[in-house]
Design a protein around this motif. Structure first.
Motif, PDB file in Angstrom:
ATOM      1  N   LEU A   1       0.793  -1.136  -0.048  1.00 20.59           N
ATOM      2  CA  LEU A   1       0.122  -0.160   0.023  1.00 20.59           C
ATOM      3  C   LEU A   1       0.932   1.283  -0.220  1.00 20.59           C
ATOM      4  O   LEU A   1       0.440   2.278  -0.683  1.00 20.59           O
ATOM      5  CB  LEU A   1      -0.824  -0.043   1.323  1.00 20.59           C
ATOM      6  N   GLY A   2       1.876   1.045   0.921  1.00 26.05           N
ATOM      7  CA  GLY A   2       3.037   2.432   0.622  1.00 26.05           C
ATOM      8  C   GLY A   2       3.535   2.726  -0.517  1.00 26.05           C
ATOM      9  O   GLY A   2       3.559   3.786  -1.046  1.00 26.05           O
TER      10      GLY A   2
ATOM     11  N   GLU B   1       2.298   1.818  -3.665  1.00 27.52           N
ATOM     12  CA  GLU B   1       1.174   2.218  -4.439  1.00 27.52           C
ATOM     13  C   GLU B   1       0.773   3.516  -4.117  1.00 27.52           C
ATOM     14  O   GLU B   1       0.815   4.528  -4.836  1.00 27.52           O
ATOM     15  CB  GLU B   1      -0.183   1.359  -3.990  1.00 27.52           C
ATOM     16  N   HIS B   2       0.863   3.934  -2.847  1.00 25.45           N
ATOM     17  CA  HIS B   2       0.507   5.376  -2.369  1.00 25.45           C
ATOM     18  C   HIS B   2       1.581   6.376  -2.830  1.00 25.45           C
ATOM     19  O   HIS B   2       1.304   7.574  -3.384  1.00 25.45           O
ATOM     20  CB  HIS B   2       0.654   5.435  -0.943  1.00 25.45           C
ATOM     21  N   LEU B   3       2.866   6.132  -2.932  1.00 28.29           N
ATOM     22  CA  LEU B   3       3.872   6.847  -3.514  1.00 28.29           C
ATOM     23  C   LEU B   3       3.802   6.949  -4.788  1.00 28.29           C
ATOM     24  O   LEU B   3       4.230   7.785  -5.661  1.00 28.29           O
ATOM     25  CB  LEU B   3       5.339   6.153  -3.122  1.00 28.29           C
TER      26      LEU B   3
ATOM     27  N   THR C   1       1.323   6.411  -7.127  1.00 36.20           N
ATOM     28  CA  THR C   1       0.286   6.941  -7.827  1.00 36.20           C
ATOM     29  C   THR C   1       0.127   8.274  -7.461  1.00 36.20           C
ATOM     30  O   THR C   1      -1.047   9.108  -7.595  1.00 36.20           O
ATOM     31  CB  THR C   1      -1.026   6.096  -7.426  1.00 36.20           C
ATOM     32  N   GLY C   2       0.908   8.904  -6.512  1.00 32.69           N
ATOM     33  CA  GLY C   2       0.671  10.260  -5.988  1.00 32.69           C
ATOM     34  C   GLY C   2       1.699  11.288  -6.740  1.00 32.69           C
ATOM     35  O   GLY C   2       2.804  11.092  -6.718  1.00 32.69           O
TER      36      GLY C   2
ATOM     37  N   HIS D   1       3.844  13.521  -4.779  1.00 31.00           N
ATOM     38  CA  HIS D   1       5.019  12.624  -4.020  1.00 31.00           C
ATOM     39  C   HIS D   1       6.304  12.506  -5.246  1.00 31.00           C
ATOM     40  O   HIS D   1       7.267  12.880  -4.908  1.00 31.00           O
ATOM     41  CB  HIS D   1       4.656  11.335  -3.850  1.00 31.00           C
TER      42      HIS D   1
ATOM     43  N   THR E   1      10.762   8.832   2.844  1.00 32.30           N
ATOM     44  CA  THR E   1       9.910   7.526   3.045  1.00 32.30           C
ATOM     45  C   THR E   1       9.591   7.410   4.809  1.00 32.30           C
ATOM     46  O   THR E   1       8.244   7.132   4.984  1.00 32.30           O
ATOM     47  CB  THR E   1      10.432   6.742   2.543  1.00 32.30           C
TER      48      THR E   1
ATOM     49  N   HIS F   1       7.240  10.266   6.165  1.00 30.16           N
ATOM     50  CA  HIS F   1       5.817  10.078   5.435  1.00 30.16           C
ATOM     51  C   HIS F   1       4.970   8.909   6.386  1.00 30.16           C
ATOM     52  O   HIS F   1       3.894   8.894   6.335  1.00 30.16           O
ATOM     53  CB  HIS F   1       6.154  10.140   3.932  1.00 30.16           C
ATOM     54  N   SER F   2       5.836   7.892   6.275  1.00 29.42           N
ATOM     55  CA  SER F   2       5.303   6.590   7.112  1.00 29.42           C
ATOM     56  C   SER F   2       4.701   7.083   8.446  1.00 29.42           C
ATOM     57  O   SER F   2       3.894   6.641   8.872  1.00 29.42           O
ATOM     58  CB  SER F   2       6.340   5.689   7.046  1.00 29.42           C
TER      59      SER F   2
ATOM     60  N   LEU G   1       1.543   9.029   8.090  1.00 24.71           N
ATOM     61  CA  LEU G   1       0.479   8.029   7.618  1.00 24.71           C
ATOM     62  C   LEU G   1       0.051   6.892   8.708  1.00 24.71           C
ATOM     63  O   LEU G   1      -1.164   6.943   8.956  1.00 24.71           O
ATOM     64  CB  LEU G   1       0.859   7.296   6.326  1.00 24.71           C
TER      65      LEU G   1
END
Length: 109
Positions: free
Chosen positions: A8-9, A11-13, A15-16, A19, A53, A56-57, A60
């Motif tokens: 998920l992390g 993917e989050h990075l 697709t943003g 970011h 990272t 941001h983790s 999140l």
């Protein structure tokens, strides 16, 4: 569960676009500040990406746990502002190097 959150992390990075834009700017600065040696440039990039990272983790994780709740509009504005400020810093100051400390601080946003 760890693998799921890791995925998920990633993917989050990826697709943003915000970011990716911010990391690209930080990497330009890191490479600009690194010596001509490939190892030094690689370490500079690794430090910047890792700092962003990790920070941001943390943010999140706090948000997912319900510890941190902020309205979306101001956060999105802050994210855009960090991208613009970083780009201006790179454009206006040829010697300015946005290092891992800046990456960590903005990663918290």
């Amino acid at each position: 569960t760890v693998v799921r959150f890791l995925w998920l992390g990633i993917e989050h990075l990826l697709t943003g676009y915000d970011h990716l834009a911010f990391l690209a700017l930080l990497l330009v600065g890191a490479l600009r500040g690194a010596s001509a040696a490939p190892r030094a440039a690689g370490l500079a990039v690794l430090r910047v990406v890792t700092a962003f990272t990790l920070a941001h983790s943390v943010t999140l994780g706090l948000a997912a746990a319900g510890v941190l709740r902020l309205p979306a509009a101001p956060v999105e504005l802050a994210i855009a502002a960090t991208i613009v400020a970083t780009a201006l810093g790179l454009l206006l100051r040829r010697t300015w190097v946005p290092g891992w400390r800046l990456a960590f601080a903005i990663g918290l946003v």
